[in-house]
Write an enzyme that holds these catalytic residues in place. Sequence first.
Site, PDB file in Angstrom:
ATOM      1  N   GLY A 190       0.936  -1.131   0.000  1.00  0.00           N
ATOM      2  CA  GLY A 190       0.000   0.000   0.000  1.00  0.00           C
ATOM      3  C   GLY A 190       0.963   1.164   0.000  1.00  0.00           C
ATOM      4  O   GLY A 190       1.835   1.217   0.852  1.00  0.00           O
ATOM      5  N   THR A 191       0.819   2.087  -0.913  1.00  0.00           N
ATOM      6  CA  THR A 191       1.985   2.916  -1.130  1.00  0.00           C
ATOM      7  C   THR A 191       1.641   4.223  -1.820  1.00  0.00           C
ATOM      8  O   THR A 191       0.486   4.474  -2.152  1.00  0.00           O
ATOM      9  CB  THR A 191       2.964   2.139  -2.038  1.00  0.00           C
ATOM     10  OG1 THR A 191       4.186   2.811  -2.084  1.00  0.00           O
ATOM     11  CG2 THR A 191       2.420   2.044  -3.439  1.00  0.00           C
ATOM     12  N   THR A 192       2.672   5.057  -1.976  1.00  0.00           N
ATOM     13  CA  THR A 192       2.549   6.192  -2.881  1.00  0.00           C
ATOM     14  C   THR A 192       3.778   6.204  -3.780  1.00  0.00           C
ATOM     15  O   THR A 192       4.905   6.184  -3.290  1.00  0.00           O
ATOM     16  CB  THR A 192       2.514   7.528  -2.120  1.00  0.00           C
ATOM     17  OG1 THR A 192       1.666   7.405  -1.005  1.00  0.00           O
ATOM     18  CG2 THR A 192       2.028   8.628  -3.025  1.00  0.00           C
TER      19      THR A 192
END
Lengths: 233, 217
Positions: free
Chosen positions: A33-35
């Site tokens: 889960g990231t940017t």
Amino acid sequence: MAAAASMMPHFSQQISSKNDLVPDWASQEVSTGTTIMAVEYEGGVVIGADSRTTTGAYIANRVTDKLTPIHDRIFCCRSGSAADTQAIAEVVAYQLGFHSIELDEPPLVETAANLFRASCYRYREELTAGILVAGWDRRNGGQVFCVPIGGMLVRQPVAVGGSGSSYIYGFMDSNYKPGLSKDQCLELTAAALSLAMERDGSSGGVVRLASISEAGVERRVILGNQLPKFSTH
Amino acid sequence: MEKHYTDSQVKGVSTGTTVLAVIFDGGVVIGSDSRASIGGEYISSKTINKVIQVHDRIFCCIAGSLADAQAVTKAAKFHLSFHSVQMESPPLVIAAASVLKELCYNNKDELQAGFITAGWDRKKGPQVYVVALGGMLVSQSVTIGGSGSTYIHGYVDAKYKPNMTREECLQFATNALALAMGRDNVSGGVAHLVVITEGGVEHVVVPGNKLPKFHDE
């Protein structure tokens, strides 16, 4: 990313919430889960990512490197399932290396992006992978390609991805303009990632940046306490 | 207010929406888009006004189920005017927010609406309160809500500063709404803005073609 995150844990949350002996992170898939973000500039690209990998509520790795080299001047930014994206990146790196040797010249960024798309589209039902492919080649300079979940391929001058990306669309739309310099791109990416990390629970840690141009690849890390700060009411 | 993904599964008309409220030096700006849609597939109204006046200097914005929001604001308006007559003075902004909060908290199982209340009163000047879905009441200096707000969290965090002038604040609110409407398919139409100060209330409507454009438009 929010859609992907809510798909998987649905039944395992029911299992673990009824049983306190099983912590929720023991039954959750590892997810980046990231940017992630990639920006084109005149002469190259700048890519960036946060560094958090989670299994449910537990941060399995707080210093992850989500910027993965595929070839000398081509990188990919990974979001989604950590296992899926690592496996795909390995396969594509192999295919691209082979292709480059056959061709006897450095591969095109578009070729790398198409290889990602081919795997992501063919196995779309089994995979959860959102990938940004960015790099430099002699024919077309710096390029950013987006291969989101489902296996679409599109070239964009600036692209964001991952669960934290929703929060920075507005910031990106208002702050990006064509013709930025490399340093401006680096600043923009660092600021955007910090804003997303501030709001998204699945993004955090440090900001990893890389700039890719004809001259090569320069990597840097911005630690948590050095991130740009914004007035948070 | 948080976005929750069941917005589009709400039966009937829902305000998939973008709403915000910002305090500036001397007043507060409260604003919203103007689109009402059924599940993101049909726009049932292009020009709905989601900024509702509950008293002379107190407005609130609705996000969530339109039916719930209209019912709650109607009840709140009544409570407030009664309260104001009893007290023989204009109600405090926090009183308006508390009335909404009581209604939301006590009926939390049936309702699906969140509110932003903004206004000016003699005791504390300009204020903004948020009543979230379950009935939590919180005071903030800037707040955004509705489905479109997800996309402008970063922009608002980066661009908001305390004690802006009225013009800066209007520009900031218009930009934020325009950016959200550009990315959220259930927000759109015109931008309704209301500026509330000690001196009075002013409505500003920015039609779609006058909204600020950004690099890819």
